[in-house]
Enzyme design. Structure first.
Site, PDB file in Angstrom:
ATOM      1  N   LEU A 253     -41.242 -12.007   4.216  1.00  0.00           N
ATOM      2  CA  LEU A 253     -40.030 -12.219   5.009  1.00  0.00           C
ATOM      3  C   LEU A 253     -40.347 -12.387   6.486  1.00  0.00           C
ATOM      4  O   LEU A 253     -39.475 -12.726   7.279  1.00  0.00           O
ATOM      5  CB  LEU A 253     -39.091 -11.019   4.858  1.00  0.00           C
TER       6      LEU A 253
ATOM      7  N   LYS B  53     -42.188  -9.821   8.371  1.00  0.00           N
ATOM      8  CA  LYS B  53     -42.146  -8.519   9.068  1.00  0.00           C
ATOM      9  C   LYS B  53     -43.078  -8.516  10.262  1.00  0.00           C
ATOM     10  O   LYS B  53     -42.777  -7.949  11.299  1.00  0.00           O
ATOM     11  CB  LYS B  53     -42.600  -7.388   8.134  1.00  0.00           C
ATOM     12  N   GLY B  54     -44.245  -9.180  10.077  1.00  0.00           N
ATOM     13  CA  GLY B  54     -45.227  -9.214  11.163  1.00  0.00           C
ATOM     14  C   GLY B  54     -44.671  -9.940  12.375  1.00  0.00           C
ATOM     15  O   GLY B  54     -44.771  -9.462  13.507  1.00  0.00           O
ATOM     16  N   LEU B  55     -44.064 -11.083  12.121  1.00  0.00           N
ATOM     17  CA  LEU B  55     -43.487 -11.864  13.219  1.00  0.00           C
ATOM     18  C   LEU B  55     -42.337 -11.117  13.883  1.00  0.00           C
ATOM     19  O   LEU B  55     -42.196 -11.132  15.106  1.00  0.00           O
ATOM     20  CB  LEU B  55     -42.909 -13.170  12.665  1.00  0.00           C
TER      21      LEU B  55
ATOM     22  N   ILE C 215     -44.647   0.685  -5.874  1.00  0.00           N
ATOM     23  CA  ILE C 215     -45.269   2.006  -6.054  1.00  0.00           C
ATOM     24  C   ILE C 215     -46.227   2.291  -4.897  1.00  0.00           C
ATOM     25  O   ILE C 215     -46.250   3.371  -4.325  1.00  0.00           O
ATOM     26  CB  ILE C 215     -46.032   2.059  -7.406  1.00  0.00           C
TER      27      ILE C 215
ATOM     28  N   PRO D 170     -28.732  -7.757  -3.110  1.00  0.00           N
ATOM     29  CA  PRO D 170     -30.138  -7.325  -3.046  1.00  0.00           C
ATOM     30  C   PRO D 170     -30.401  -6.398  -1.853  1.00  0.00           C
ATOM     31  O   PRO D 170     -31.164  -5.434  -1.961  1.00  0.00           O
ATOM     32  CB  PRO D 170     -30.916  -8.645  -2.900  1.00  0.00           C
TER      33      PRO D 170
ATOM     34  N   GLY E 103     -66.018 -20.252   7.393  1.00  0.00           N
ATOM     35  CA  GLY E 103     -65.927 -20.077   5.949  1.00  0.00           C
ATOM     36  C   GLY E 103     -67.215 -19.530   5.370  1.00  0.00           C
ATOM     37  O   GLY E 103     -68.205 -19.327   6.079  1.00  0.00           O
TER      38      GLY E 103
ATOM     39  N   CYS F 299     -67.750 -21.553  13.880  1.00  0.00           N
ATOM     40  CA  CYS F 299     -68.555 -20.690  13.012  1.00  0.00           C
ATOM     41  C   CYS F 299     -69.248 -21.505  11.920  1.00  0.00           C
ATOM     42  O   CYS F 299     -70.180 -22.233  12.224  1.00  0.00           O
ATOM     43  CB  CYS F 299     -67.693 -19.556  12.465  1.00  0.00           C
TER      44      CYS F 299
ATOM     45  N   GLU G 268     -77.981 -20.112   3.858  1.00  0.00           N
ATOM     46  CA  GLU G 268     -76.882 -19.556   3.046  1.00  0.00           C
ATOM     47  C   GLU G 268     -76.701 -20.390   1.774  1.00  0.00           C
ATOM     48  O   GLU G 268     -76.298 -19.868   0.749  1.00  0.00           O
ATOM     49  CB  GLU G 268     -75.582 -19.530   3.866  1.00  0.00           C
TER      50      GLU G 268
ATOM     51  N   HIS H  81     -65.272 -17.246  17.167  1.00  0.00           N
ATOM     52  CA  HIS H  81     -63.916 -17.645  16.737  1.00  0.00           C
ATOM     53  C   HIS H  81     -62.953 -17.667  17.923  1.00  0.00           C
ATOM     54  O   HIS H  81     -62.242 -16.689  18.163  1.00  0.00           O
ATOM     55  CB  HIS H  81     -63.404 -16.675  15.667  1.00  0.00           C
TER      56      HIS H  81
ATOM     57  N   GLU I 260     -60.186 -19.047  18.141  1.00  0.00           N
ATOM     58  CA  GLU I 260     -58.770 -19.032  17.719  1.00  0.00           C
ATOM     59  C   GLU I 260     -58.140 -17.650  17.820  1.00  0.00           C
ATOM     60  O   GLU I 260     -56.922 -17.525  17.897  1.00  0.00           O
ATOM     61  CB  GLU I 260     -58.625 -19.590  16.298  1.00  0.00           C
TER      62      GLU I 260
END
Ligand code: GLN
Length: 545
Positions: A15, A17-19, A148, A190, A354, A381, A405, A507, A509
């Site tokens: 929904l 919540k963070g924003l 839960i 709801p 990545g 990166c 890698e 990073h 960003e």
């Protein structure tokens, strides 16, 4: 005394919540208050560092090296609240702390239980950010009421107001008011159920923030107020914004949310001045250019996997008055269809970070295309590591060059494991993480973007540029323009003989804000706008490549 705001969510997940929490923080800061933000996540992983971006979206890294939930990115983009390890706790961390105490014998023979031991540990972390110079701590509880997993967190925030005083705590419940087409109405049931569940565990929300796609009528708000046991002014509408997340604070202000919080907590707050924010929205709504940027990654279909990258591009777009149309490209699609087909019309190409081999060849091919066609390129990166491999193979004629890698026995490991990583076997929290200093080379594009010699940026990697190849790269035309202060680690590479080809081991960003775009993103988008202007309208450009 520090006051507390607890944000819970009901009905469905995602929904925002963070924003919403970040927006509340931004509004309170704007009123002169000192704010801290914190998120509690109800999963067992100690942190999201070991989770796939498919499951959990991006892992957001803080200066102190903690690997955290992506909502913390919203907190940092919207506010100036300093974030640390104490800003994100998971069920896993809470249990780990309690079990470690039990093993040390600190519970003196008691039976260790969810209540009170786990809830005490949660209350302890809730109180950690409270301090003399902090007016408000905003704590977001991850998950949805009724799960839960969230129950111990909800129980702990209920108990918290008994210790801190009811007058010092505000409970905000974010909920959904769905519109049912068949019935032609908004449905409040709801929300009634969700608040009912909260009240069953002893939490009466003070404020309800209702996400809805249509405006609520007075009657609908009155109904919610009555059934959920709150005054009607405490029913706040947060209408869906198609345009931008940066509009969320404005819609909360329209409903006086900041004022309701200030009054309920008895805070000494100044007036609201949103001039800067309104300017930002104005620039966002009235762009002068439209540019196309391809983000070529492994998780193209997952909107949250490169969240901070998309946001940082938007911030740079705001600066340049450019609407950024992001083309999310699956790097495997480039392997199948070819770079020309997918990237020919792009004004810029970005390859993000990545892990793992899948899609690597597509990324390398995208970089070759951007390098050869003079398309502005930003590598981050893994994106930098792929740029190094591409250059070694196609310019340096080292056909088998690779990152260690992906190929343990390549004859040319141009990217190799960091020394400090060679003996590490545990996966959690063991990369080179967090803020590290970098010294920039005079005259480089990076130095021009930053406007200074020394910078600090956040890292999250195990592999690095192999120093044995430094000289060959420099001679071949790929310059090392940023290193760790002792010169031992390569942090930034550039191709001076290209309109804008910059790649970084860190990073950027994670340090971009809408009102303060990151210098490298600003430089990259500026170069993309310049290319767009040079190449003219899209159809002509398609012919010109
Ligand atoms: N997989 C690479 C490394 O570990 C890059 C990591 C990243 O892009 N965050 O070095």
């Amino acid at each position: 005394m520090t006051k507390h705001i607890f944000v819970t969510g009901g009905v469905v997940s995602s929904l925002g919540k963070g924003l919403t929490s970040a927006s509340i923080g931004m509004l309170l800061e704007n009123r002169g208050l000192s704010v801290r933000l914190q998120k509690l996540d109800p999963y067992i992983n100690v942190d999201p560092g070991t989770m796939s971006p498919y499951q959990h979206g991006e892992v957001y890294v803080l200066d102190d090296g903690s690997e955290t939930d992506l909502d913390l990115g919203h907190y940092e983009r919207f506010t100036n609240s300093p974030l640390t390890r104490d800003s994100n706790y998971t069920t896993g961390q809470i249990y780990l702390a309690v079990i470690n105490k039990e093993r040390r014998g600190e519970f003196l023979g008691q039976t260790v239980q969810v209540i009170p031991h786990i809830t005490n540990e949660i209350k302890h972390v809730l109180s950690k950010l409270a301090a003399d110079d902090v007016d408000v701590v905003i704590t977001e509880i991850g998950g949805t009421v009724g799960d839960i997993e969230s129950q111990p967190f909800l129980e702990a925030i209920r108990q918290y107001s008994l210790d801190a005083g009811k007058e010092n705590c505000v409970y905000i419940h974010l909920t959904l008011i769905p519109y049912l087409k068949a019935a032609g109405e908004l449905k409040t049931k709801p929300t009634q159920h969700s608040v009912g569940q909260l009240r069953q565990i002893g939490i009466q929300p003070d404020l309800l923030i209702c996400r809805t796609e249509r405006s609520m009528s007075h009657d609908e708000r009155a109904k919610i107020a009555l059934f959920c046991n709150v005054p009607i002014e405490a029913v706040i509408e947060e209408k869906d914004k198609d345009f931008s997340i940066y509009e969320v604070p404005m819609s909360l202000v329209e409903n006086q949310l900041d004022e309701l919080i200030v009054r309920k907590l008895g805070l000494q707050a100044g007036p609201l001045d949103l001039t800067d924010w309104k300017n930002l929205l104005d620039r966002l709504h009235h762009p002068r250019h439209q540019i196309d940027i391809a983000v070529v990654g492994k998780y193209a279909e997952h909107r949250d996997a490169y969240k901070s990258i998309y946001e940082a591009l938007d911030h740079a777009g705001i600066e340049h008055r450019a609407e950024i149309r992001v083309k999310r490209v699956h790097s495997e699609a480039i392997e199948e269809e070819g770079a020309e087909q997918i990237l020919a019309d792009m004004d810029g190409v970005l390859v993000p970070g990545g892990f793992g081999e899948r899609g690597i060849e597509g990324k390398i091919e995208a970089i070759r295309f951007a390098r050869e066609r003079g398309i502005p390129f930003l590598g981050i990166c893994l994106g930098m590591q792929c740029a190094v491999v591409e250059f070694a193979r196609n310019v340096g004629q080292l056909a088998d060059a690779n990152s260690a890698e992906f190929s343990k026995d390549t004859p040319h490991p141009v990217i190799c494991l960091l020394d400090e990583q060679r003996t590490i076997t545990d996966m959690g929290g063991t990369m080179r993480l967090g803020a590290q200093p970098t010294t920039l080379v005079a005259g480089s594009k990076a130095r021009t973007c930053y406007g200074r010699d020394d910078i600090s940026e956040r890292h999250r990697h195990r592999y690095e540029f192999n120093n044995e190849y430094r000289q060959a790269f420099n001679e071949g035309g790929m310059q090392i323009v940023g290193t760790s202060p002792d010169g031992s680690l390569v942090e930034i590479i550039e191709i001076p003989d290209h309109p804008w080809f910059v790649a970084v081991q860190f990073h950027p960003e994670f340090k971009s804000q809408p009102t303060r775009p990151h210098p490298l993103f600003a430089g990259f988008v500026g170069a993309a706008v310049a290319r767009h202007q040079e190449c003219g309208p899209r159809t002509e450009k398609a012919e010109s490549v």
